[in-house]
Write a protein that holds these residues in place. Sequence first.
Motif, short mmCIF file in Angstrom:
data_model
loop_
_atom_site.label_atom_id
_atom_site.label_comp_id
_atom_site.label_asym_id
_atom_site.label_seq_id
_atom_site.Cartn_x
_atom_site.Cartn_y
_atom_site.Cartn_z
N GLY A 160 -13.63 20.52 -19.60
CA GLY A 160 -12.93 20.36 -20.97
C GLY A 160 -11.79 21.58 -21.13
O GLY A 160 -11.31 22.09 -20.22
N PHE A 161 -11.71 21.84 -22.27
CA PHE A 161 -10.58 22.92 -22.81
C PHE A 161 -11.09 24.13 -23.55
O PHE A 161 -10.24 24.77 -23.98
CB PHE A 161 -9.53 22.00 -23.94
N GLY A 162 -12.35 24.42 -23.22
CA GLY A 162 -12.95 25.54 -23.73
C GLY A 162 -13.00 26.02 -25.22
O GLY A 162 -13.84 26.55 -25.66
N SER A 163 -12.19 25.13 -26.04
CA SER A 163 -12.39 25.38 -27.52
C SER A 163 -11.69 23.95 -28.15
O SER A 163 -11.21 23.11 -27.44
CB SER A 163 -11.60 26.47 -27.91
N THR A 164 -11.81 23.92 -29.45
CA THR A 164 -10.96 22.87 -30.14
C THR A 164 -9.57 23.00 -30.07
O THR A 164 -9.12 24.07 -29.89
CB THR A 164 -11.60 22.76 -31.60
N ARG A 165 -8.84 22.04 -30.34
CA ARG A 165 -7.35 22.02 -30.77
C ARG A 165 -7.05 21.14 -31.94
O ARG A 165 -7.68 20.44 -32.53
CB ARG A 165 -6.83 21.37 -29.66
N GLN A 222 -20.98 17.41 -33.13
CA GLN A 222 -21.46 18.33 -31.99
C GLN A 222 -21.07 17.59 -30.64
O GLN A 222 -20.78 18.49 -29.67
CB GLN A 222 -22.95 18.57 -32.02
N LEU A 223 -21.24 16.36 -30.43
CA LEU A 223 -20.97 15.64 -29.26
C LEU A 223 -19.60 15.73 -29.01
O LEU A 223 -19.06 16.07 -27.82
CB LEU A 223 -21.34 14.11 -29.64
N TRP A 224 -18.80 15.48 -29.87
CA TRP A 224 -17.23 15.67 -29.64
C TRP A 224 -16.68 17.03 -29.36
O TRP A 224 -16.02 17.11 -28.44
CB TRP A 224 -16.43 14.89 -30.60
N GLN A 225 -17.43 17.69 -29.96
CA GLN A 225 -17.14 19.28 -29.81
C GLN A 225 -17.42 19.63 -28.28
O GLN A 225 -16.66 20.44 -27.69
CB GLN A 225 -17.88 20.44 -30.75
N VAL A 226 -18.67 19.47 -28.00
CA VAL A 226 -19.31 19.85 -26.66
C VAL A 226 -18.23 19.04 -25.43
O VAL A 226 -17.98 19.49 -24.52
CB VAL A 226 -20.60 19.45 -26.57
N MET A 227 -18.11 17.65 -25.75
CA MET A 227 -17.53 17.05 -24.76
C MET A 227 -16.08 17.74 -24.51
O MET A 227 -15.51 17.79 -23.29
CB MET A 227 -17.37 15.65 -25.04
N PHE A 228 -15.19 18.04 -25.84
CA PHE A 228 -14.05 18.17 -25.75
C PHE A 228 -13.61 19.81 -25.40
O PHE A 228 -12.80 19.92 -24.36
CB PHE A 228 -13.21 18.29 -27.18
N ALA A 229 -14.53 20.48 -25.65
CA ALA A 229 -14.32 21.97 -25.41
C ALA A 229 -15.00 22.54 -23.98
O ALA A 229 -14.56 23.17 -23.16
CB ALA A 229 -15.16 22.85 -26.37
N HIS A 230 -16.39 21.39 -23.70
CA HIS A 230 -16.80 21.98 -22.48
C HIS A 230 -17.05 20.50 -21.28
O HIS A 230 -17.75 20.96 -20.30
CB HIS A 230 -18.32 22.62 -22.60
#
Length: 462
Positions: free
Chosen positions: A340-345, A375-383
């Motif tokens: 992923g990207f490590g954090s949100t954008r 939480q699913l989208w955050q975990v997937m996008f960030a990690h």
Amino acid sequence: MTLLAAARSAGRGRLDLQAREAREGASLTWLLAGFPLWWALGMGVLVIPFVAAVAAVKLVRRRSIAVPPAFGWWLLFLLAVTLSLANLGVDPPGTVPETWFSSLPGATFRFGFYCCCTLIALWAYNLVVEGKLRRERLIRLLGWLFVVTVAGGFLGTFFGSFEYTSPVEALLPKAVAKDGFVQSLVHPAAAQTMDFLGYETPRPAAPWGYTNTWGNNFAITAVWFAIAAFCTPVKTKWRIAAVVLLVASLVPAVYSMNRGLWLGLAAIAVFAALRLLVSGRPGGMLALAGAGCAAVLLVVLTPLGTVVQTRLDNGHSDDGRAFSSERATALVVEHSPVIGFGSTRKTLGSGESIAVGPTPECPRCGGRTLGGNGQLWQVMFAHGILGTVTYLGFALAVLWRFRHDHTAVGIAGSAVVGFSLITMFYYNALVTPLLFTLLSYVLLATGRPPGVPHHGPETENR
């Protein structure tokens, strides 16, 4: 004389246990029991790192640390979060450009609180295993937070404009204190005011900062409140009071207009009913079904039903959520599927046009947060896939490990973990919902091992 001596010995034993609990688990008790005070002072979730520091010291001083089942999955998730920090400086197409350092504060906040919740949960597990904290006490602390949540719900429903400058907020530099995210942490407010119905409507948030967090915590703590009231030894008058509170809680639950909460409560009820049926307790299933039907009738036959229908007729965030979810998924799959990207954008513009941005008439337009709508989208996008697989693996491993635990606590704990899997599509878990979910996991893990015959009270320790 022998009986008298035995009674005195038992009494001293109870006093010793209470004294040991008060000493060993004081910080955890103050965190949960005193949360209204922390909120009022403007500390709120900011008190959690202090308790986590105490937990870390206590754990380090131990000769050995007991680890609950399936905990390895959670440690792998934390490893995935750590690895994803390497991509903080990557700018996915169509997002606001950021540097590694500008992305670091948000990533540090999330990683830090993941670790804090982990430390507190691991500490609580060891306290319970060693008999220094009764499961019943932890259940009642979580149940108490339901009382707090309902009280905050009534405050937000009927006094939605209530807010004030907290002591912590007053100590901060004005430039920092005005930040929207900082405000959610240090500025006590009864509700979030929204206008998706065509007019301003307060939606309960106290003492959890956001309406969605309020709804998330309402469902989690309601489960433990029910266990504390009806499955632990309490006086009849307190059970009557519990019924009254549960009925009254329908008012802020409905006026929150939180569809995720309504869906989650229904899912918990269905899950619990099925587990009761599987365990050979149709009477319990019928009682739960009767309570659910009574609650639905109460809503339908009162003005609360109008509120529900109005909310269902106004989707509000549906299009924005769909855009954020689709965009987050596409960017991860195409550009960084593993970590992923490590954090949100933030996106450039909105789902309609890159030129659409915030205006005085529409301050929430444009700039959608990728990874901020569940939480699913955050975990997937960030990690990435690594984070998603380990996060889901942890929850599923817990549910599988305790699938045969049909005690009240076993069903309740599994219901909370299952609830987290449903709400991850529209609720973010950090901070307090994740902490309460991990403490529910602790209650599950400190019960009798699955397959061992049970002969005592359903909340009895091993």
